[in-house]
Design an enzyme around this catalytic site. Structure first.
Site, short mmCIF file in Angstrom:
data_model
loop_
_atom_site.label_atom_id
_atom_site.label_comp_id
_atom_site.label_asym_id
_atom_site.label_seq_id
_atom_site.Cartn_x
_atom_site.Cartn_y
_atom_site.Cartn_z
N LYS A 317 -20.94 -32.70 -8.27
CA LYS A 317 -21.50 -33.72 -7.45
C LYS A 317 -20.13 -34.68 -7.03
CE LYS A 317 -23.92 -36.77 -5.24
NZ LYS A 317 -24.67 -36.49 -3.94
N GLU A 318 -19.21 -34.97 -8.14
CA GLU A 318 -18.08 -35.67 -7.91
C GLU A 318 -17.29 -34.97 -7.07
OE1 GLU A 318 -17.60 -38.72 -8.39
OE2 GLU A 318 -19.64 -39.26 -9.28
N SER A 319 -16.68 -33.88 -7.14
CA SER A 319 -15.61 -33.19 -6.61
C SER A 319 -15.41 -31.90 -6.19
CB SER A 319 -14.37 -33.25 -7.72
OG SER A 319 -14.53 -32.36 -8.94
N TYR A 447 -28.20 -40.76 -6.17
CA TYR A 447 -27.24 -39.85 -6.83
C TYR A 447 -27.68 -39.48 -7.83
CZ TYR A 447 -22.73 -39.51 -9.47
OH TYR A 447 -21.75 -39.20 -10.10
#
Length: 464
Positions: A317-319, A447
């Protein structure tokens, strides 16, 4: 006298266990039947997610380099967006079980290529067709190319239970007076194709698209002989969900010209891409790896006491597993830490995957400690941690205080997330107990949903 008694008891037994059984079902059946599950479009939208049954195959739904992919998956994701709900996928290998799940309310929709027939129409409502599908005989070229049905002689054809293949073969066998044997098995079409490829069995039947996808990475498969001419295939919903059916049909009509044909080409007509997706060690179809950083992620997850696939979901999800990713706000590395956080948790080089990941793990441990006393339940606390990771624990703590003030449960994410979403409303973010002010809390709530959704996919498709 003895014969008369025997006759009397025989008739009585028949009445009790034969005729009366039918009588009871007709007159009192409603007392014995389970309650019919009813949930139409409004109920699904109010619940916030739609549950869809998908087939467990190499084109419908899988993980490739951490990303969720698949023909049915991408179609369903677009449908869920249209309906303004989250998507929950339920993998079902047994077609009959998928219909049972639909009736029981375990799913709202069966997203498989289903051909309409009388038996299925009695169980569910069919959408307008997604397209047309051929059924093909799958054999090995070493067995010889089939140009007529009688060439099969008395061979055995293995077919998947619950599919239309058996009825198609039976109709051909009866009309042409053929001698082949049909054996049904719970094995999926792709498992049977594997068995044809390695010579365990000689023949099977599959939808042409599945056969084509498998033929891209199995040399020597013969899929040229069609069992039946093109027929319409559809998705199905419960009979008591007419508004969902209407919405599904409207969506299909909108997507028929461009979106569906483009997706079909992506998954079934591009043999090179299909081969790499199906054979990559970073595909749930061929290996059990999510990324090249799995070992690091497993080590970090062990320190957190997490399922490693949850931490992998957060990294994705982040990168998207990109070590040099930098956000518009300046967050860097695998876990996208802000400069102040990088410094606080000992990360000198955010582009170093080991440093970046372990810095993120230390931050997650800090958040876990922060919420531990307030939210003792581990599964609930995870959502508080994820939201805090995204928006900052100060904003989540504000929502926790508001939850307490308004008398709701501060230990459940369902209650606290409602107040986090309200932090963009002046009536709430100007409340004296709110310390961190305005926040777009709905983004953090979404999120959490996104990370947990990816986690559910990883759990379904990647071994622990």
């Amino acid at each position: 006298m003895k014969k008369s008694l025997i006759l009397f008891f025989s008739i009585l037994t028949l009445l009790l266990f034969g005729v009366q059984c039918t009588f009871i079902e007709k007159n009192f059946g409603s007392k014995f039947k389970e309650e019919v599950y009813i949930l139409d479009l409004a109920g699904i939208q109010n619940r916030g997610f739609i549950r869809a049954a998908v087939d467990n195959n190499s084109t419908g739904y899988y993980i490739y380099r951490g990303r969720r992919m698949g023909y049915e998956y991408e179609l369903l994701r677009d449908l869920a967006k249209r309906l303004n709900v989250q998507l929950h996928l339920v993998m079902v290998a047994d077609i009959d079980k998928a219909f049972d799940y639909l009736q029981e309310g375990k799913v709202d929709l069966i997203a498989m290529n289903l051909e309409k027939n009388m038996e299925r129409s009695e169980k569910a409502s069919f959408s307008i067709p997604l397209g047309k599908m051929n059924t093909v005989l799958v054999g090995n070229e070493s067995s010889g190319k089939i140009t007529a049905w009688d060439q099969l002689a008395s061979d055995t054809i293995y077919v998947r239970e619950g599919a239309v293949y058996k009825s198609q073969l039976c109709a051909l066998k009866d009309s042409l007076l053929l001698k082949y044997t049909i054996v049904t098995t719970p094995d999926h079409e792709e498992t049977l194709i594997d068995q044809v490829a390695d010579g365990t069995i000689k023949w099977t039947i599959a939808d042409q698209n599945i056969a084509q996808a498998n033929a891209t990475y199995y040399d020597g498969l013969d899929i040229s002989w069609k069992v039946q001419k093109e027929g319409d295939v559809s998705w199905v919903v419960r009979e008591n969900s007419p508004k969902l059916l209407t919405a599904l049909d409207d969506w299909l009509e909108d997507k028929q010209k461009r979106f569906i044909p483009d997706l079909y080409a992506k998954y079934f007509l591009n043999s090179k891409n299909s081969y790499f997706r199906s054979n990559s060690p970073f595909s749930s179809l061929a290996g059990n790896q999510i990324s090249v950083y799995d070992d690091m992620i497993k080590n970090g997850a062990e320190q957190l006491g997490w399922d490693w696939r949850l931490l992998a979901s957060l990294v994705y999800k982040e990168s998207r597993f990109d070590t040099v990713a930098t956000s518009y706000a300046g967050a860097k590395g695998l876990l996208q830490l802000m400069p102040v956080t990088l410094e606080r948790f000992g990360v000198d080089n955010p582009n170093d995957p080991q440093q970046s990941l372990m810095g993120g793990v230390r931050y997650l441990r800090y958040l876990d400690k922060f919420w531990m006393e307030r939210v003792p339940d581990t599964s609930e606390r995870l959502k508080f941690i994820l939201a805090s990771y995204n928006i900052g624990h100060g904003h989540v703590e504000d929502a926790w205080r508001l939850t307490m003030k308004f008398g709701e449960n501060t230990q459940t994410w369902a209650d606290v997330s409602k107040f986090l979403e309200l932090k963009s409303d002046p009536d709430y973010y100007r409340d004296p107990i709110v310390k961190s002010g305005f926040a777009k809390g709905h983004l953090a709530v979404n999120y959490v949903k996104d990370v947990m959704s990816v986690f559910e996919s990883y759990k379904a498709l990647v071994e622990p």
